[in-house]
Design a protein around this motif. Structure first.
Motif, PDB file in Angstrom:
ATOM      1  N   ALA A   1       0.832  -1.208   0.000  1.00 48.72           N
ATOM      2  CA  ALA A   1       0.000   0.000   0.000  1.00 48.72           C
ATOM      3  C   ALA A   1       0.862   1.250   0.000  1.00 48.72           C
ATOM      4  O   ALA A   1       0.619   2.198  -0.760  1.00 48.72           O
ATOM      5  N   GLY A   2       1.900   1.264   0.838  1.00 47.13           N
ATOM      6  CA  GLY A   2       2.792   2.416   0.873  1.00 47.13           C
ATOM      7  C   GLY A   2       3.534   2.632  -0.433  1.00 47.13           C
ATOM      8  O   GLY A   2       3.827   3.766  -0.824  1.00 47.13           O
ATOM      9  N   HIS A   3       3.814   1.537  -1.115  1.00 46.91           N
ATOM     10  CA  HIS A   3       4.502   1.587  -2.408  1.00 46.91           C
ATOM     11  C   HIS A   3       3.685   2.329  -3.453  1.00 46.91           C
ATOM     12  O   HIS A   3       4.237   2.999  -4.343  1.00 46.91           O
ATOM     13  N   LEU A   4       2.363   2.245  -3.338  1.00 43.22           N
ATOM     14  CA  LEU A   4       1.482   2.808  -4.361  1.00 43.22           C
ATOM     15  C   LEU A   4       0.860   4.143  -3.975  1.00 43.22           C
ATOM     16  O   LEU A   4       0.530   4.949  -4.849  1.00 43.22           O
ATOM     17  N   LEU A   5       0.677   4.385  -2.680  1.00 40.45           N
ATOM     18  CA  LEU A   5       0.007   5.611  -2.242  1.00 40.45           C
ATOM     19  C   LEU A   5       0.851   6.857  -2.490  1.00 40.45           C
ATOM     20  O   LEU A   5       2.080   6.819  -2.385  1.00 40.45           O
ATOM     21  N   PHE A   6       0.189   7.947  -2.826  1.00 38.78           N
ATOM     22  CA  PHE A   6       0.815   9.256  -2.999  1.00 38.78           C
ATOM     23  C   PHE A   6       1.946   9.222  -4.035  1.00 38.78           C
ATOM     24  O   PHE A   6       2.955   9.908  -3.896  1.00 38.78           O
ATOM     25  N   GLY A   7       1.738   8.436  -5.062  1.00 33.90           N
ATOM     26  CA  GLY A   7       2.694   8.377  -6.164  1.00 33.90           C
ATOM     27  C   GLY A   7       3.433   7.057  -6.210  1.00 33.90           C
ATOM     28  O   GLY A   7       4.189   6.736  -5.287  1.00 33.90           O
ATOM     29  N   ASP A   8       3.190   6.260  -7.269  1.00 40.85           N
ATOM     30  CA  ASP A   8       3.954   5.027  -7.436  1.00 40.85           C
ATOM     31  C   ASP A   8       5.343   5.372  -7.969  1.00 40.85           C
ATOM     32  O   ASP A   8       5.626   6.538  -8.277  1.00 40.85           O
ATOM     33  N   PRO A   9       6.260   4.417  -8.085  1.00 36.12           N
ATOM     34  CA  PRO A   9       7.632   4.739  -8.512  1.00 36.12           C
ATOM     35  C   PRO A   9       7.742   5.523  -9.820  1.00 36.12           C
ATOM     36  O   PRO A   9       8.498   6.507  -9.868  1.00 36.12           O
ATOM     37  N   PRO A  10       7.023   5.171 -10.891  1.00 41.60           N
ATOM     38  CA  PRO A  10       7.137   5.994 -12.112  1.00 41.60           C
ATOM     39  C   PRO A  10       6.696   7.449 -11.887  1.00 41.60           C
ATOM     40  O   PRO A  10       7.335   8.377 -12.394  1.00 41.60           O
ATOM     41  N   ALA A  11       5.620   7.641 -11.126  1.00 44.95           N
ATOM     42  CA  ALA A  11       5.142   9.001 -10.861  1.00 44.95           C
ATOM     43  C   ALA A  11       6.161   9.785 -10.041  1.00 44.95           C
ATOM     44  O   ALA A  11       6.390  10.978 -10.280  1.00 44.95           O
ATOM     45  N   LEU A  12       6.786   9.127  -9.085  1.00 44.93           N
ATOM     46  CA  LEU A  12       7.795   9.809  -8.257  1.00 44.93           C
ATOM     47  C   LEU A  12       9.022  10.168  -9.073  1.00 44.93           C
ATOM     48  O   LEU A  12       9.619  11.236  -8.882  1.00 44.93           O
ATOM     49  N   ARG A  13       9.408   9.300  -9.978  1.00 44.16           N
ATOM     50  CA  ARG A  13      10.572   9.606 -10.826  1.00 44.16           C
ATOM     51  C   ARG A  13      10.281  10.794 -11.727  1.00 44.16           C
ATOM     52  O   ARG A  13      11.148  11.646 -11.956  1.00 44.16           O
ATOM     53  N   ARG A  14       9.067  10.872 -12.252  1.00 46.19           N
ATOM     54  CA  ARG A  14       8.695  12.025 -13.077  1.00 46.19           C
ATOM     55  C   ARG A  14       8.702  13.296 -12.243  1.00 46.19           C
ATOM     56  O   ARG A  14       9.164  14.362 -12.712  1.00 46.19           O
ATOM     57  N   LEU A  15       8.199  13.205 -11.023  1.00 50.80           N
ATOM     58  CA  LEU A  15       8.171  14.369 -10.129  1.00 50.80           C
ATOM     59  C   LEU A  15       9.584  14.829  -9.804  1.00 50.80           C
ATOM     60  O   LEU A  15       9.879  16.035  -9.832  1.00 50.80           O
ATOM     61  N   LEU A  16      10.464  13.884  -9.497  1.00 50.87           N
ATOM     62  CA  LEU A  16      11.847  14.230  -9.179  1.00 50.87           C
ATOM     63  C   LEU A  16      12.551  14.867 -10.367  1.00 50.87           C
ATOM     64  O   LEU A  16      13.315  15.829 -10.207  1.00 50.87           O
ATOM     65  N   LEU A  17      12.290  14.345 -11.537  1.00 49.81           N
ATOM     66  CA  LEU A  17      12.911  14.908 -12.739  1.00 49.81           C
ATOM     67  C   LEU A  17      12.456  16.344 -12.953  1.00 49.81           C
ATOM     68  O   LEU A  17      13.252  17.229 -13.243  1.00 49.81           O
ATOM     69  N   ALA A  18      11.139  16.569 -12.778  1.00 52.00           N
ATOM     70  CA  ALA A  18      10.604  17.917 -12.964  1.00 52.00           C
ATOM     71  C   ALA A  18      11.170  18.897 -11.950  1.00 52.00           C
ATOM     72  O   ALA A  18      11.518  20.031 -12.300  1.00 52.00           O
TER      73      ALA A  18
END
Length: 320
Positions: free
Chosen positions: A299-316
């Motif tokens: 659940a923690g892995h997916l909540l508030f941004g899964d890994p692909p979403a987090l990588r996009r956020l970090l890149l931005a």
């Protein structure tokens, strides 16, 4: 990261408290004052930092605490330090929850601002009585919402869908929803470290005590190497999560927090998944807690941004 003697004492006190039978939300907030930890003294708190809050949440993750400590702490750290909402949250008489990423609109009326819309996956939504709702990058506080609990993979932590229909609200937290999301990322990372640590510890103890062919499983080189890899993963996640909390209040926090969430939840998911296999047959039984740790980590892995979403956020954010 080295802890101060005071921080070590805090960890030991919280660990002992969670190891005792019969702990409750009233005892958690009253005896230890864990919700007051990161609140300024003038608002009824202890004036500690986000680092201390992370220490507590690591220990909460280790026992899969079924109480709204993560969501309330996140609401506290997302609010302005002078907010009038802090005192009841610190006392534990009010439970807070972040309602982020939904489709919500704010509109003015003769009696003030009201909110209309819907937010899904609100952690501890059914337990909360004040919601910090994201609206166009801002945060609004409301206590008027229809809460629909939803079934979840992790039964130790509830989620809900929030329905807002002309809900009276007021803007809070000048730092906005982006900061609130970073807070949740950092705190969820800390909790995930605790989940991973407890799962790995349980697995190692099993390998040390379980015998096969007349020797302990821990003597088999293949298993030792596998556990060593998981331990390295845990140490990397721990360092990243604790560094993010040290960055709280700085410009670096916006990048450090999602990075910590990415590293820690990936580590927790990998460790808890491998633990089920390393435990052998007992790991697949309902009686063993391995499946509960895996569910919390998933659940923690997916909540508030899964890994692909987090990588996009970090890149931005890295190239903003």
């Amino acid at each position: 990261m080295e802890f101060t003697p005071e921080q070590v004492a805090l960890r030991e006190s919280v660990r002992d408290f969670f190891a005792s039978p019969g702990y409750s939300w009233a005892r958690l907030t009253g005896e230890l004052g864990l919700t007051a930890l990161a609140v300024a003294e003038e608002h009824g708190g202890f004036g500690a930092s986000a680092v201390e809050a992370g220490i507590v949440l690591e220990e909460a993750g280790a026992v899969l605490l079924p109480a709204p400590l993560l969501s309330t702490t996140a609401a506290i750290l997302a609010l302005d330090p002078g907010s009038d909402l802090l005192k009841p949250l610190a006392e534990g008489t009010s439970i807070g929850a972040l309602a982020l990423g939904g489709a919500v609109e704010a509109r003015p009326t003769a009696h003030g601002t009201v909110l209309d819309g819907r937010v899904e996956h609100v952690l501890d939504g059914a337990a909360a009585d004040v919601f910090l709702v994201e609206v166009g990058g801002d945060l609004y506080a409301t206590d008027s919402a229809v809460v629909q609990p939803v079934p979840t993979l992790d039964v130790t932590r509830g989620q809900a869908t929030l329905i807002l229909t002309a809900a009276p609200a007021r803007p809070v937290a000048p730092a906005g929803a982006a900061h609130a999301l970073a807070v949740m990322h950092a705190l969820l990372a800390a909790e995930s470290v605790g989940v991973a640590r407890a799962s790995l510890h349980s697995t190692v103890e099993h390998l040390r005590t379980r015998h096969q062919f007349g020797v302990a499983l821990s003597t088999f080189q293949a298993l030792r190497h596998r556990v060593a890899d998981l331990y390295v993963l845990l140490e990397q996640a721990t360092s990243t999560a604790r560094y993010a909390l040290r960055c709280f209040g700085t410009a670096e926090f916006a990048i450090a927090a999602p990075l910590a969430k990415l590293a820690a939840t990936e580590a927790a998911w990998t460790i808890t998944r491998d633990a089920v296999q390393l435990l052998g047959g007992v790991g697949f039984t309902w009686e063993h807690p391995a499946h509960r740790y895996l569910k919390r980590a998933t659940a923690g892995h997916l909540l508030f941004g899964d890994p692909p979403a987090l990588r996009r956020l970090l890149l931005a954010r890295a190239f903003a």
